[in-house]
Scaffold this active site. Structure first.
Site, short mmCIF file in Angstrom:
data_model
loop_
_atom_site.label_atom_id
_atom_site.label_comp_id
_atom_site.label_asym_id
_atom_site.label_seq_id
_atom_site.Cartn_x
_atom_site.Cartn_y
_atom_site.Cartn_z
N GLU A 63 0.84 -1.20 0.00
CA GLU A 63 0.00 0.00 0.00
C GLU A 63 0.87 1.25 0.00
O GLU A 63 2.01 1.22 0.47
CB GLU A 63 -0.91 0.00 1.23
CG GLU A 63 -1.90 -1.13 1.23
CD GLU A 63 -2.76 -1.18 2.48
OE1 GLU A 63 -3.68 -2.02 2.49
OE2 GLU A 63 -2.52 -0.42 3.43
N GLU A 74 -0.80 -10.68 -5.77
CA GLU A 74 -0.74 -11.50 -6.97
C GLU A 74 0.01 -10.78 -8.09
O GLU A 74 0.87 -11.35 -8.75
CB GLU A 74 -2.14 -11.87 -7.46
CG GLU A 74 -2.96 -12.64 -6.46
CD GLU A 74 -3.84 -11.74 -5.59
OE1 GLU A 74 -3.30 -10.81 -4.95
OE2 GLU A 74 -5.05 -11.97 -5.55
N CYS A 107 -8.66 -9.85 -6.98
CA CYS A 107 -9.50 -8.76 -7.48
C CYS A 107 -9.59 -8.86 -9.01
O CYS A 107 -8.92 -9.68 -9.64
CB CYS A 107 -8.93 -7.40 -7.06
SG CYS A 107 -7.45 -6.90 -7.98
#
Length: 151
Positions: A63, A74, A107
């Site tokens: 982040e 990933e 995601c």
């Protein structure tokens, strides 16, 4: 005209039921969560991939203060593999998270990059999604993104 999309996947109610190689890869992904950098969400994700050569690679989410500049575990792993091991295809990729109350799924961006990687290497990637003491496995990332983007 109505159409249906269905796919098969494996589900394991306990990680101990996984084949040994998959159990090891899930454990590696779990260990990778400790190296994730998630000071804002506190949701650390780790990924581990087994290459055809047997080498194991790791990735963790990162982040940034300038959201959305971070990156998922990933994609961190997939981009590293493409840059450093392009001639050694990924056979399996496991995902884990901390906290781990339920299975961790990729995601949409990660799903697309997984499919891109499969196309580039010319072979499928088994995706093992673990968490909460369980795991689900698809034999190709294409099953996670049936209407994939194609140029």
């Amino acid at each position: 005209m109505e159409k249906q999309f269905r796919f098969d996947y494996e589900h394991y109610a306990a990680l101990s039921e996984l084949p040994e190689a998959d159990r090891q890869l899930v454990a590696e992904a779990g260990q990778a969560t400790a190296r994730a950098q998630a000071p804002y969400s506190k949701f650390r994700v780790g990924a581990a991939a087994r290459l055809r050569s047997g080498r194991i690679l790791h990735g963790g989410n990162i982040e940034s203060e300038v959201f959305p500049a971070g990156l998922c575990a990933e994609r961190t792993l997939l981009f590293y593999a493409a840059a450093n091991y392009a001639d050694d295809p990924i056979e399996s990729l496991a995902i884990a998270s901390e906290p781990s109350e339920r299975e961790c799924y990729p995601c949409g961006q990660c799903r697309q990059v997984l499919v891109d990687t499969e196309r580039r290497q010319g072979s499928p990637i088994r995706v093992i999604m673990s968490g909460g003491g369980t795991a689900s496995i698809v034999d190709t990332a294409e099953k996670l993104l049936p209407f994939t983007f194609i140029l």
